[in-house]
Design an enzyme around this catalytic site. Structure first.
Site, PDB file in Angstrom:
ATOM      1  N   CYS A  48       0.846  -1.191   0.000  1.00 38.78           N
ATOM      2  CA  CYS A  48       0.000   0.000   0.000  1.00 38.78           C
ATOM      3  C   CYS A  48       0.883   1.244   0.000  1.00 38.78           C
ATOM      4  CB  CYS A  48      -0.903  -0.006   1.227  1.00 38.78           C
ATOM      5  SG  CYS A  48      -1.950   1.461   1.385  1.00 38.78           S
ATOM      6  N   CYS A  51       0.301   3.203   3.533  1.00 36.37           N
ATOM      7  CA  CYS A  51       0.778   2.717   4.835  1.00 36.37           C
ATOM      8  C   CYS A  51       1.884   1.678   4.760  1.00 36.37           C
ATOM      9  CB  CYS A  51      -0.394   2.161   5.644  1.00 36.37           C
ATOM     10  SG  CYS A  51      -1.023   0.573   5.045  1.00 36.37           S
ATOM     11  N   CYS A  66      -6.751  -4.931 -19.208  1.00 36.42           N
ATOM     12  CA  CYS A  66      -7.835  -4.026 -18.817  1.00 36.42           C
ATOM     13  C   CYS A  66      -7.354  -2.594 -18.614  1.00 36.42           C
ATOM     14  CB  CYS A  66      -8.515  -4.528 -17.546  1.00 36.42           C
ATOM     15  SG  CYS A  66      -7.508  -4.368 -16.051  1.00 36.42           S
ATOM     16  N   CYS A  98      -7.331  -1.286   1.413  1.00 36.94           N
ATOM     17  CA  CYS A  98      -6.256  -1.794   2.257  1.00 36.94           C
ATOM     18  C   CYS A  98      -6.847  -2.062   3.638  1.00 36.94           C
ATOM     19  CB  CYS A  98      -5.131  -0.764   2.344  1.00 36.94           C
ATOM     20  SG  CYS A  98      -3.838  -1.210   3.528  1.00 36.94           S
ATOM     21  N   CYS A 101      -5.128   0.406   6.470  1.00 35.62           N
ATOM     22  CA  CYS A 101      -5.388   1.849   6.595  1.00 35.62           C
ATOM     23  C   CYS A 101      -6.696   2.307   5.951  1.00 35.62           C
ATOM     24  CB  CYS A 101      -4.224   2.666   6.045  1.00 35.62           C
ATOM     25  SG  CYS A 101      -4.048   2.596   4.254  1.00 35.62           S
ATOM     26  N   HIS A 104      -8.419   3.264  -0.591  1.00 41.44           N
ATOM     27  CA  HIS A 104      -9.005   2.687  -1.795  1.00 41.44           C
ATOM     28  C   HIS A 104      -7.886   2.196  -2.709  1.00 41.44           C
ATOM     29  CE1 HIS A 104     -11.567   2.355  -5.371  1.00 41.44           C
ATOM     30  NE2 HIS A 104     -10.621   3.020  -6.023  1.00 41.44           N
ATOM     31  N   HIS A 107     -10.933  -2.218  -7.587  1.00 46.54           N
ATOM     32  CA  HIS A 107     -12.140  -3.034  -7.528  1.00 46.54           C
ATOM     33  C   HIS A 107     -11.788  -4.488  -7.829  1.00 46.54           C
ATOM     34  CE1 HIS A 107     -13.773   1.006  -8.054  1.00 46.54           C
ATOM     35  NE2 HIS A 107     -14.800   0.545  -7.371  1.00 46.54           N
ATOM     36  N   ASP A 115      -7.834 -17.502 -17.120  1.00 42.11           N
ATOM     37  CA  ASP A 115      -7.225 -18.774 -16.742  1.00 42.11           C
ATOM     38  C   ASP A 115      -6.285 -18.529 -15.565  1.00 42.11           C
ATOM     39  OD1 ASP A 115      -6.447 -21.417 -16.705  1.00 42.11           O
ATOM     40  OD2 ASP A 115      -4.979 -21.162 -18.324  1.00 42.11           O
ATOM     41  N   ARG A 121     -10.552 -11.051 -10.418  1.00 40.18           N
ATOM     42  CA  ARG A 121      -9.580 -10.103 -10.972  1.00 40.18           C
ATOM     43  C   ARG A 121      -9.591  -8.865 -10.089  1.00 40.18           C
ATOM     44  NH1 ARG A 121     -10.004  -5.609 -14.503  1.00 40.18           N
ATOM     45  NH2 ARG A 121     -12.151  -6.205 -15.005  1.00 40.18           N
ATOM     46  N   CYS A 123      -8.505  -5.502  -9.787  1.00 42.43           N
ATOM     47  CA  CYS A 123      -8.094  -4.436 -10.701  1.00 42.43           C
ATOM     48  C   CYS A 123      -7.625  -3.269  -9.838  1.00 42.43           C
ATOM     49  CB  CYS A 123      -9.304  -4.063 -11.563  1.00 42.43           C
ATOM     50  SG  CYS A 123      -8.960  -2.849 -12.819  1.00 42.43           S
TER      51      CYS A 123
END
Length: 138
Positions: A48, A51, A66, A98, A101, A104, A107, A115, A121, A123
């Protein structure tokens, strides 16, 4: 909220750049295909940026095309937490935070047919994490 690392809004603003603050503390998103870790293949640990908690490892990263780094699993089941995100009308998502802390990260999506060992996933915004290459400590 009960996080191990808690700071005031002012402290977060002093510690983070404007863009880091926008993503990590205001649930923003960096533009697709612009993050420094989108295409990296470097082995190491992703922590992160706010933190320093270990979140993902390079052996959990995969190419999803993506526009953001994608992982099929966190480094530890307790490293991240999720919650419902209804910020886009008609498009419910699951936000990844996280667990240390509350920042954000991005998602998580399921059932996309990649596979990988999981059906997930994660992201993640590059700006939300920092990569420590293997052999350089964490």
């Amino acid at each position: 909220m009960g996080y191990k690392v808690e700071k005031s809004d002012e402290q977060w603003r002093e510690q983070l750049s404007d863009e880091e603050y926008r993503v990590l503390r205001q649930a923003g998103t960096e533009p697709a295909f612009t993050g420094e870790y989108t295409d990296t293949k470097t082995a190491g640990v992703y922590s992160c940026r706010a933190c320093g908690a270990e979140l993902f490892r390079s052996d959990e990263k995969f190419e999803s095309h993506c526009g953001w780094p994608s992982f099929f699993d966190p480094a530890d089941t307790d490293a991240v937490e999720t919650r419902a995100d209804h910020s886009l009308p008609g498009r419910p998502r699951t936000e990844v935070l996280c667990a240390t802390c509350g920042s954000h990260l991005g998602h998580v999506f399921a059932g996309e047919g990649y596979d990988t060992p999981t059906d997930l996933r994660y992201c993640i915004n590059s700006i939300a994490v920092r990569l420590t290459p293997s052999g350089q400590g964490s």
